[in-house]
Design a protein around this motif. Structure first.
Motif, short mmCIF file in Angstrom:
data_model
loop_
_atom_site.label_atom_id
_atom_site.label_comp_id
_atom_site.label_asym_id
_atom_site.label_seq_id
_atom_site.Cartn_x
_atom_site.Cartn_y
_atom_site.Cartn_z
N SER A 290 0.57 -1.21 0.20
CA SER A 290 0.03 0.26 -0.20
C SER A 290 1.01 1.14 0.92
N PHE A 291 2.27 1.40 -0.22
CA PHE A 291 2.53 2.59 -0.72
C PHE A 291 2.03 3.96 -1.66
N ASP A 292 2.37 4.99 -1.59
CA ASP A 292 2.08 5.49 -1.99
C ASP A 292 2.94 6.55 -2.64
N THR A 293 2.83 7.30 -3.25
CA THR A 293 3.72 8.74 -4.02
C THR A 293 4.74 8.72 -2.48
N ALA A 294 3.98 9.89 -1.77
CA ALA A 294 5.43 9.82 -0.74
C ALA A 294 5.99 8.67 -0.43
N ARG A 295 5.30 7.53 0.28
CA ARG A 295 6.71 6.66 0.80
C ARG A 295 7.11 6.30 -0.70
N MET A 296 7.16 6.22 -1.62
CA MET A 296 7.87 5.98 -2.44
C MET A 296 8.87 6.91 -3.11
N SER A 297 8.50 8.25 -2.38
CA SER A 297 9.41 8.73 -2.86
C SER A 297 10.55 8.96 -1.72
N GLU A 298 9.92 9.12 -0.97
CA GLU A 298 11.43 8.63 0.66
C GLU A 298 11.79 7.46 0.42
N GLU A 299 11.18 6.63 -0.24
CA GLU A 299 12.81 5.04 -0.32
C GLU A 299 13.67 5.33 -1.17
N LEU A 300 13.49 6.31 -2.11
CA LEU A 300 14.44 6.24 -3.68
C LEU A 300 15.43 7.05 -3.26
N GLU A 301 14.95 8.56 -2.48
CA GLU A 301 15.62 8.79 -1.66
C GLU A 301 16.72 8.38 -0.87
N GLY A 302 16.19 7.60 -0.21
CA GLY A 302 16.92 6.67 1.01
C GLY A 302 18.13 6.43 0.44
N LEU A 303 17.62 5.14 -1.14
CA LEU A 303 18.44 4.53 -1.94
C LEU A 303 19.62 5.61 -2.29
N GLY A 304 19.74 6.79 -2.32
CA GLY A 304 20.69 7.97 -3.25
C GLY A 304 20.26 8.43 -4.89
N LEU A 305 19.27 8.19 -5.27
CA LEU A 305 18.83 8.35 -6.00
C LEU A 305 18.18 10.06 -5.97
N GLU A 306 18.49 11.11 -7.55
CA GLU A 306 18.66 12.01 -6.87
C GLU A 306 17.42 12.61 -7.90
N ASP A 307 17.22 13.54 -7.11
CA ASP A 307 16.18 14.61 -8.76
C ASP A 307 14.96 13.83 -8.39
N ARG A 308 13.86 13.79 -7.50
CA ARG A 308 12.44 12.97 -7.97
C ARG A 308 11.96 13.68 -8.54
N SER A 309 11.20 13.59 -9.07
CA SER A 309 9.94 13.91 -10.16
C SER A 309 8.64 12.98 -9.93
N THR A 310 7.68 13.47 -9.50
CA THR A 310 6.15 12.70 -10.37
C THR A 310 5.63 13.46 -11.38
N PHE A 311 5.09 12.29 -11.01
CA PHE A 311 4.16 12.89 -12.67
C PHE A 311 2.46 11.67 -12.57
N PRO A 312 1.11 12.55 -13.16
CA PRO A 312 0.53 11.99 -13.05
C PRO A 312 -0.15 11.27 -14.74
N THR A 313 -0.85 10.02 -14.60
CA THR A 313 -1.00 9.69 -15.99
C THR A 313 -1.82 10.02 -17.13
N VAL A 314 -2.94 8.62 -16.92
CA VAL A 314 -3.97 8.83 -16.49
C VAL A 314 -5.15 9.56 -15.67
N PRO A 315 -6.12 10.23 -16.20
CA PRO A 315 -7.40 10.08 -14.83
C PRO A 315 -7.65 9.19 -13.78
N GLY A 316 -6.98 9.37 -12.76
CA GLY A 316 -7.31 7.39 -12.03
C GLY A 316 -6.60 6.92 -11.77
N GLY A 317 -5.64 6.61 -13.53
CA GLY A 317 -4.12 5.82 -12.76
C GLY A 317 -3.48 6.53 -12.52
#
Length: 328
Positions: A290-317
């Motif tokens: 049940s990871f949400d967008t914020a939790r996934m962002s934290e995981e990627l940053e914790g692994l040292g990845l940079e320049d995090r961005s978020t993008f919607p896809t299709v409505p409800g997607g």
């Protein structure tokens, strides 16, 4: 008769009040969803106005939930019933059919929690519906996400570039990515052998020039051992258990070439408790998390990845979370 879009109705006056017998109303709502799906499915090959006119009883069901209303010049259609383009419409129909079939499976289940076998317990039609729906995410990745990721399009334009599609299922997203990036090879991995067999049939029916750059193999994401091999890694995060996701993420980060991007799909946060709770139940039943967008962002940053961005896809997607490995 016309079928023109209208603004969404106010949430202060819901189209589906539950009243004194909410169970009966929600049971009828299942039929309303069936009316939506069958209408949209027919509208893939016929004008929506004609589809609505041909079955007035079904259209009356749509009207009862606020998706259609009569006007002096014909029927006015809620924007949610229409799709921007044929490819998106087809993916949306496949997604709704898959959701209905999964709901039926849940209703018929005799046990609580995750069904035996997770996605493996689902029938071929569900796997095909779910997989084909993912093509919309692949197109969104190629058209709207990658062009906004610094250096990603250039990496994928190089001959011999590689994309890893984790949890490829029937390969629909892999095909969409191969079509979007004609210099890249797309490698799809999945732990469900039956889905891969269905995927090979889907590849055989696709454009041979595109399918030739897609390969499917039976592999768990936690067993990816390659180092600095891929210019893009796609991870549909909700489909992995939390334990599998945590185990796989470091391997997938290591598989990124310097400066390459990992893009994770996450479920959007619904604005009502019904959809939030259904989303959690569905994820757990499928063996996911049940990871949400914020939790996934934290995981990627914790692994040292940079320049995090978020993008919607299709409505409800899905909402895509992208981050890249530091370049040399």
């Amino acid at each position: 008769m016309s079928a023109s879009p209208e603004p969404a109705p106010s949430s202060a006056n819901p189209a589906l009040p539950l009243g004194e017998n909410p169970v009966a109303v929600l049971e009828a709502a299942v039929w309303a969803v069936a009316a939506i799906v069958s209408t949209q499915r027919q509208a893939l090959s016929q004008p929506l106005a004609d589809v609505l006119a041909r079955d007035p009883e079904r259209t009356a069901v749509l009207a009862s939930v606020g998706l259609v209303r009569s006007a002096p010049n014909g029927l006015v259609v809620h924007p949610a019933l229409e799709q921007a383009d044929a490819a998106t419409a087809r993916s949306a129909v496949e997604a709704k059919l898959g959701s209905l079939r999964q709901a039926l499976s849940a209703a018929a289940s005799h046990t609580a929690g995750t069904p035996e076998g997770g996605w493996g317990a689902q029938g071929d039609e569900v796997l095909l519906n779910q997989g084909r729906a993912s093509a919309a995410t692949g197109r969104a990745l190629a058209a709207r996400c990658v062009p906004r990721l610094a250096g990603c399009a250039e990496l994928l334009a190089a001959e011999g570039s590689r994309i890893l599609d984790v949890g490829t299922g029937v390969g629909a997203l892999a095909l969409a990515m191969a079509e979007g990036f004609p210099q890249a090879r797309v490698e799809g991995i999945d732990i469900l052998a039956r889905a891969l067999e269905l995927g090979r049939s889907e590849l055989a029916a696709a454009d041979p020039a595109v399918a030739a750059r897609v390969s499917l193999r039976h592999q768990d994401a936690v067993d990816v051992m390659e180092s600095e091999a891929y210019q893009l890694v796609w991870l549909p995060a909700p489909f992995l258990s939390e334990a599998a996701l945590r185990a796989a993420l470091p391997r997938l980060v290591e598989a990124l070439a310097p400066g390459a991007w990992l893009v994770a799909g996450t479920n959007p946060v619904a604005d009502d408790e019904l959809r939030r709770s259904v989303g959690r139940w569905n994820a757990v039943r499928g063996g996911g998390n049940s990871f949400d967008t914020a939790r996934m962002s934290e995981e990627l940053e914790g692994l040292g990845l940079e320049d995090r961005s978020t993008f919607p896809t299709v409505p409800g997607g899905p909402v895509l979370v992208a981050a890249r490995r530091r370049g040399r």
